[in-house]
Structures are given as C-alpha cells and as structure tokens.
Design a protein around this motif. Structure first.
Motif, short mmCIF file in Angstrom:
data_model
loop_
_atom_site.label_atom_id
_atom_site.label_comp_id
_atom_site.label_asym_id
_atom_site.label_seq_id
_atom_site.Cartn_x
_atom_site.Cartn_y
_atom_site.Cartn_z
N GLY A 36 67.02 -10.54 -95.25
CA GLY A 36 67.76 -10.54 -93.99
C GLY A 36 68.24 -9.18 -93.55
N VAL A 77 67.98 -16.77 -91.98
CA VAL A 77 69.36 -16.30 -92.17
C VAL A 77 70.33 -17.19 -91.40
CG1 VAL A 77 70.98 -14.43 -91.70
CG2 VAL A 77 68.77 -13.91 -92.70
N ALA A 131 69.61 -13.13 -98.27
CA ALA A 131 70.30 -12.52 -97.13
C ALA A 131 70.22 -11.00 -97.20
CB ALA A 131 71.76 -12.97 -97.09
#
Length: 159
Positions: free
Chosen positions: A95, A143, A91
């Motif tokens: 992300g 994500v 993440a």
C-alpha cells in the motif's frame, strides 16, 4: 442410504468465513500480485532486446519470484484468516512502498518531459499501461477494503 450424525465435541471447531470486505480485499490483493507478475513477464519479454545482461535478468526473475510467492503465501495463509500483522505488512509493503514504486516513474516522466506527442504507442506500451492501471487500482482497493469497519472487527477478533 443411511446417514450418520454425531454431536459436536469440544475438539470440533467452527470455522467462520471472512466477511465480504475481507474476501474482496483478498481478491484485490491477489489481483495486484497477479498484475505484478504480468508486468514482470512484459519486462522480461522487453529485456530480450539485449538491454539487460543475462545474469541481471535471471537475478531479477529470481527476486521477483520470491517476493510474489511470499506475498501469495501471506495473503492466502495469514491475511485471509485474519492475522492482523499480515494486514499491516500488506499496508506498508504494497500500500505504501509498492504503490510508490508504481507511480513514481510516471510522475517523474510527467514532471520532466510530459510530451504525450513523443510517446511511441505500441501494443506492448498499451498492454503495460492497462496492466499497471489494474495493478494500481487493485492495491488501492485492497487497502481501502481491509480497513473497513467490518474488516476491522474481523482482524480484531482474530488477533
């Protein structure tokens, strides 16, 4: 033909498959890493014009090989199996930081130039744009999928 059958013992384990959303997120992360590799290959091909010194090019290739290889291991060995730290790592690294690096230059170009008529459209540019679009969508998809309720339960149960 005889078949053998044995009873399960305490040493046997039942390995559950990840839920659909985690499997889909895993595929999205592999697609994102693959798109990153494809972008790197296009970059190396473009660097043969002499715009980058050979030592710098070799260093870039080595760095990217380490990063992409490491991400492949994290996705395959840890994320897919439900290790929550790997989800947090993906993440943040892909992300947030990775996505920012994918969109910052196009946004800067739009803010400074933004003249679409001045673009020299070539096969290389089209290929790069398509791969970059796939890359961005794969990251966003990864994500979103890895934080769905089904995925949250999977990671919570495994951590």
């Amino acid at each position: 033909m005889a078949t053998t059958q044995r009873d399960l013992t305490i040493h046997d384990t039942v390995r559950l498959e990840p839920p659909v959303r985690v499997r889909a997120a895993t595929a999205a992360w592999f697609l994102a890493v693959g798109a990153g590799v494809a972008e790197s290959v296009l970059g190396v091909i473009g660097a043969f014009d002499g715009s980058m010194a050979w030592p710098a090019l070799v260093a870039q290739i080595a760095f990217r090989a380490i990063v992409y290889g490491g991400l492949f291991v994290v996705i395959d060995r840890y994320f897919r199996l439900g290790r929550n730290w790997s989800r947090q790592l993906l993440a943040v690294l892909l992300g947030v930081i990775g996505l920012a690096t994918l969109v910052i230059r196009p946004i800067q170009w739009l803010l400074t130039n933004g003249d679409f008529g001045a673009i020299d459209v070539s096969a290389e540019l089209v290929a790069f744009a398509v791969i970059r679009s796939v890359h961005v969508m794969a990251v966003i998809t990864g994500v979103v999928l890895m934080y769905q309720p089904e995925a949250n339960r999977w990671f919570k149960a495994r951590s």
